[in-house]
Scaffold this active site. Structure first.
Site, mmCIF file in Angstrom:
data_model
loop_
_atom_site.group_PDB
_atom_site.id
_atom_site.type_symbol
_atom_site.label_atom_id
_atom_site.label_comp_id
_atom_site.label_asym_id
_atom_site.label_seq_id
_atom_site.Cartn_x
_atom_site.Cartn_y
_atom_site.Cartn_z
ATOM 1 N N GLU A 72 1.093 -8.690 19.086
ATOM 2 C CA GLU A 72 1.285 -9.888 19.901
ATOM 3 C C GLU A 72 2.671 -10.445 19.590
ATOM 4 O OE1 GLU A 72 -1.880 -12.320 18.436
ATOM 5 O OE2 GLU A 72 -1.067 -12.352 16.421
ATOM 6 N N CYS A 88 0.072 -1.916 -22.147
ATOM 7 C CA CYS A 88 1.129 -1.185 -21.442
ATOM 8 C C CYS A 88 1.188 0.226 -22.011
ATOM 9 C CB CYS A 88 2.460 -1.911 -21.656
ATOM 10 S SG CYS A 88 3.898 -0.931 -21.155
ATOM 11 N N HIS A 98 8.565 -5.421 -1.217
ATOM 12 C CA HIS A 98 7.653 -6.359 -1.888
ATOM 13 C C HIS A 98 6.834 -5.679 -2.979
ATOM 14 C CE1 HIS A 98 7.776 -9.356 1.763
ATOM 15 N NE2 HIS A 98 8.850 -9.424 0.992
ATOM 16 N N GLY A 108 4.782 -4.525 13.350
ATOM 17 C CA GLY A 108 3.589 -5.133 12.744
ATOM 18 C C GLY A 108 3.857 -6.180 11.694
ATOM 19 N N THR A 109 4.801 -7.065 11.961
ATOM 20 C CA THR A 109 5.039 -8.160 11.012
ATOM 21 C C THR A 109 5.163 -9.471 11.768
ATOM 22 O OG1 THR A 109 6.492 -9.004 9.256
ATOM 23 C CG2 THR A 109 7.514 -7.547 10.877
ATOM 24 N N SER A 110 4.649 -10.546 11.158
ATOM 25 C CA SER A 110 4.569 -11.840 11.862
ATOM 26 C C SER A 110 5.892 -12.579 11.880
ATOM 27 C CB SER A 110 3.516 -12.718 11.184
ATOM 28 O OG SER A 110 3.882 -12.947 9.833
ATOM 29 N N ASN A 114 4.733 -4.808 18.158
ATOM 30 C CA ASN A 114 3.746 -5.669 17.496
ATOM 31 C C ASN A 114 2.545 -5.871 18.406
ATOM 32 O OD1 ASN A 114 3.305 -7.009 15.017
ATOM 33 N ND2 ASN A 114 3.666 -9.011 15.947
ATOM 34 N N ALA A 151 -0.375 -0.662 16.799
ATOM 35 C CA ALA A 151 0.628 0.215 16.189
ATOM 36 C C ALA A 151 0.282 1.692 16.384
ATOM 37 C CB ALA A 151 0.760 -0.114 14.698
ATOM 38 N N ASP A 183 0.846 -1.196 0.000
ATOM 39 C CA ASP A 183 0.000 0.000 0.000
ATOM 40 C C ASP A 183 0.883 1.248 0.000
ATOM 41 O OD1 ASP A 183 0.553 1.024 2.736
ATOM 42 O OD2 ASP A 183 -0.490 -0.757 3.439
HETATM 43 C C1 BJW Z 1 -0.541 -5.685 14.386
HETATM 44 C C2 BJW Z 1 -1.791 -5.056 14.360
HETATM 45 C C3 BJW Z 1 -1.861 -3.756 14.896
HETATM 46 C C4 BJW Z 1 -1.994 -7.032 13.473
HETATM 47 N N1 BJW Z 1 -0.784 -3.179 15.392
HETATM 48 N N2 BJW Z 1 0.522 -5.095 14.890
HETATM 49 C C5 BJW Z 1 11.607 -21.942 4.110
HETATM 50 C C6 BJW Z 1 12.414 -21.243 4.996
HETATM 51 C C7 BJW Z 1 12.799 -19.939 4.726
HETATM 52 C C8 BJW Z 1 12.379 -19.309 3.584
HETATM 53 C C9 BJW Z 1 11.569 -19.999 2.712
HETATM 54 C C10 BJW Z 1 11.206 -21.297 2.963
HETATM 55 N N3 BJW Z 1 10.425 -21.716 1.937
HETATM 56 C C11 BJW Z 1 10.303 -20.698 1.066
HETATM 57 C C12 BJW Z 1 10.989 -19.646 1.520
HETATM 58 C C13 BJW Z 1 11.115 -18.307 0.914
HETATM 59 C C14 BJW Z 1 9.797 -17.543 0.919
HETATM 60 C C15 BJW Z 1 9.178 -17.600 2.305
HETATM 61 O O1 BJW Z 1 9.529 -16.840 3.199
HETATM 62 N N4 BJW Z 1 8.185 -18.451 2.489
HETATM 63 C C16 BJW Z 1 7.537 -18.597 3.796
HETATM 64 C C17 BJW Z 1 6.087 -18.988 3.585
HETATM 65 C C18 BJW Z 1 8.320 -19.614 4.617
HETATM 66 N N5 BJW Z 1 10.138 -16.175 0.561
HETATM 67 C C19 BJW Z 1 10.214 -15.791 -0.699
HETATM 68 O O2 BJW Z 1 9.937 -16.537 -1.624
HETATM 69 C C20 BJW Z 1 10.704 -14.382 -0.946
HETATM 70 N N6 BJW Z 1 11.758 -14.400 -1.891
HETATM 71 C C21 BJW Z 1 12.930 -15.000 -1.618
HETATM 72 O O3 BJW Z 1 13.157 -15.590 -0.564
HETATM 73 O O4 BJW Z 1 13.864 -14.867 -2.615
HETATM 74 C C22 BJW Z 1 15.176 -15.490 -2.412
HETATM 75 C C23 BJW Z 1 16.085 -14.663 -1.548
HETATM 76 C C24 BJW Z 1 16.977 -15.280 -0.703
HETATM 77 C C25 BJW Z 1 17.856 -14.536 0.083
HETATM 78 C C26 BJW Z 1 17.861 -13.167 0.004
HETATM 79 C C27 BJW Z 1 16.973 -12.562 -0.843
HETATM 80 C C28 BJW Z 1 16.096 -13.301 -1.600
HETATM 81 C C29 BJW Z 1 9.593 -13.515 -1.499
HETATM 82 C C30 BJW Z 1 8.515 -13.244 -0.496
HETATM 83 C C31 BJW Z 1 7.388 -12.458 -1.121
HETATM 84 C C32 BJW Z 1 6.261 -12.189 -0.141
HETATM 85 N N7 BJW Z 1 5.159 -11.620 -0.845
HETATM 86 C C33 BJW Z 1 3.976 -11.259 -0.100
HETATM 87 C C34 BJW Z 1 2.882 -10.814 -1.094
HETATM 88 C C35 BJW Z 1 3.202 -9.414 -1.645
HETATM 89 C C36 BJW Z 1 2.153 -8.954 -2.578
HETATM 90 C C37 BJW Z 1 0.794 -8.874 -1.948
HETATM 91 O O5 BJW Z 1 0.579 -8.028 -1.064
HETATM 92 O O6 BJW Z 1 -0.063 -9.679 -2.314
HETATM 93 O O7 BJW Z 1 4.276 -10.193 0.828
HETATM 94 S S1 BJW Z 1 3.335 -12.557 0.957
HETATM 95 C C38 BJW Z 1 2.807 -11.484 2.245
HETATM 96 O O8 BJW Z 1 3.560 -11.786 3.462
HETATM 97 C C39 BJW Z 1 3.222 -10.068 1.828
HETATM 98 C C40 BJW Z 1 3.771 -9.508 3.111
HETATM 99 O O9 BJW Z 1 4.624 -8.412 2.827
HETATM 100 C C41 BJW Z 1 4.446 -10.699 3.736
HETATM 101 C C42 BJW Z 1 4.686 -10.575 5.210
HETATM 102 O O10 BJW Z 1 3.485 -10.472 5.905
HETATM 103 P P1 BJW Z 1 3.405 -9.528 7.193
HETATM 104 O O11 BJW Z 1 3.537 -8.117 6.781
HETATM 105 O O12 BJW Z 1 4.317 -10.019 8.248
HETATM 106 O O13 BJW Z 1 1.864 -9.740 7.611
HETATM 107 P P2 BJW Z 1 1.212 -10.864 8.551
HETATM 108 O O14 BJW Z 1 -0.254 -10.859 8.255
HETATM 109 O O15 BJW Z 1 1.910 -12.155 8.427
HETATM 110 O O16 BJW Z 1 1.466 -10.348 10.045
HETATM 111 C C43 BJW Z 1 0.846 -9.165 10.527
HETATM 112 C C44 BJW Z 1 1.379 -8.889 11.930
HETATM 113 O O17 BJW Z 1 0.814 -7.673 12.365
HETATM 114 C C45 BJW Z 1 1.007 -9.960 12.973
HETATM 115 O O18 BJW Z 1 2.161 -10.270 13.770
HETATM 116 C C46 BJW Z 1 -0.050 -9.264 13.841
HETATM 117 O O19 BJW Z 1 -0.005 -9.669 15.198
HETATM 118 C C47 BJW Z 1 0.346 -7.817 13.699
HETATM 119 N N8 BJW Z 1 -0.757 -6.851 13.864
HETATM 120 N N9 BJW Z 1 -2.741 -5.851 13.833
HETATM 121 C C48 BJW Z 1 0.355 -3.812 15.434
HETATM 122 N N10 BJW Z 1 -3.083 -3.023 14.967
#
Ligand code: BJW
Length: 244
Positions: free
Chosen positions: A213, A146, A119, A185-187, A211, A229, A99
């Protein structure tokens, strides 16, 4: 904290935008999935899903692109924009969010320069034909051309699972110079962002988590403060700017 703080890296996630009405990706204390049309984000946000069912993926992003344009920054975004405007040392806000609420919070202050979208961004479209990214506010489901090359190969300019997040070199360079790393605010479920705290600790950087929690990475941080937050972020910004 033993050392004087001059250089700060801040990582933000979906939790900072939750109180603006933008859904987080994972629900609940255990980081269980939030569902969209019965799909987990991991099943929609991949290049394979886009190749298999582009209509489904475009619908998901068209809905979210339209929704964010109706939302407003909350006090947490505003507090970070104030920090950007007033912090005399170096600062990098790395957001995982696609966003534009950090930018909109900073616009009135004229400060939204120290921000990096690792991202990608909802409000940009990436042409898979000419490789150029263009500002984009409307839908992509109808396969519009495009604006640069006319090809009908636009996709959302977001980073899907299996793709390389943007500007990793800049992020690691900023972490190497940092005195303080703050995660908001990230999990801690998605890498490489989830690994920044470990990188920071290994570099001797002080680490703070704000965060709602405990997250998957909480035990790695020197300090964790729990709360919404919109409250904990302005309090911390006041503190670091010496206003408490
Ligand atoms: C509050 C609140 C309030 C709520 N106040 N807090 C095994 C081990 C390790 C890695 C991997 C693995 N298998 C695969 C991987 C790699 C993979 C990965 O991590 N997978 C996991 C599922 C394990 N990662 C990738 O593929 C990434 N690329 C990569 O690794 O390339 C190679 C590389 C290697 C080394 C260096 C560099 C590169 C790419 C990841 C792309 C993620 N994309 C997304 C979608 C983006 C587009 C879209 O928006 O649709 O990104 S997925 C989604 O998750 C989005 C987010 O940015 C991301 C993180 O989520 P976030 O922000 O943490 O949200 P939530 O919902 O999870 O948590 C919210 C938090 O807020 C919670 O804690 C709440 O408690 C809190 N909260 N209200 C304060 N009011």
């Amino acid at each position: 904290m033993a050392t004087t703080i001059r250089n700060i890296v801040i990582l933000t996630g979906a939790g900072i935008s939750a109180e603006s009405g933008i859904d987080t990706f994972r629900a609940g204390a255990n980081g269980g999935p939030s569902l969209w049309e019965q799909h987990r984000v991991e099943d929609v946000a991949t290049p394979e899903a886009f190749a298999r069912d582009p209509d489904l993926v475009h619908r998901f992003y068209d809905m979210r692109r339209a929704a964010i344009q109706t939302k407003r920054p909350n006090p947490a975004h505003v507090a970070l924009a104030r920090l950007d405007a007033e912090w005399p040392g170096s600062l990098l806000i790395v957001t995982q969010n696609v966003d534009d609420l950090h930018e909109r919070a900073g616009a009135p202050l004229g400060h939204n320069q120290r921000l990096l979208h690792m991202h990608g961004e909802h409000l940009k479209a990436w042409c898979t034909s000419c490789d150029i990214r263009s500002p984009w506010r409307k839908e992509l489901s109808s396969r519009p051309p495009c604006p640069v090359c006319g090809a009908r190969g636009l996709r959302p300019d977001v980073v899907w699972f299996g793709e390389m997040p943007y500007r990793m070199g800049d992020i690691y360079a900023a972490l190497r110079e940092a005195d303080l790393f703050v995660s908001i605010g990230t999990s801690g479920a998605v890498y490489p962002a989830a690994g920044f705290v470990q990188n920071a600790v290994e570099l001797g950087v002080h680490t703070l988590e704000l965060n709602l929690e405990e997250s998957q990475g909480s035990r790695m941080f020197h300090e964790t403060r729990l709360g919404v937050a919109s409250e904990v972020v302005p309090t911390w910004v006041d503190e670091i700017l010496g206003r408490d």
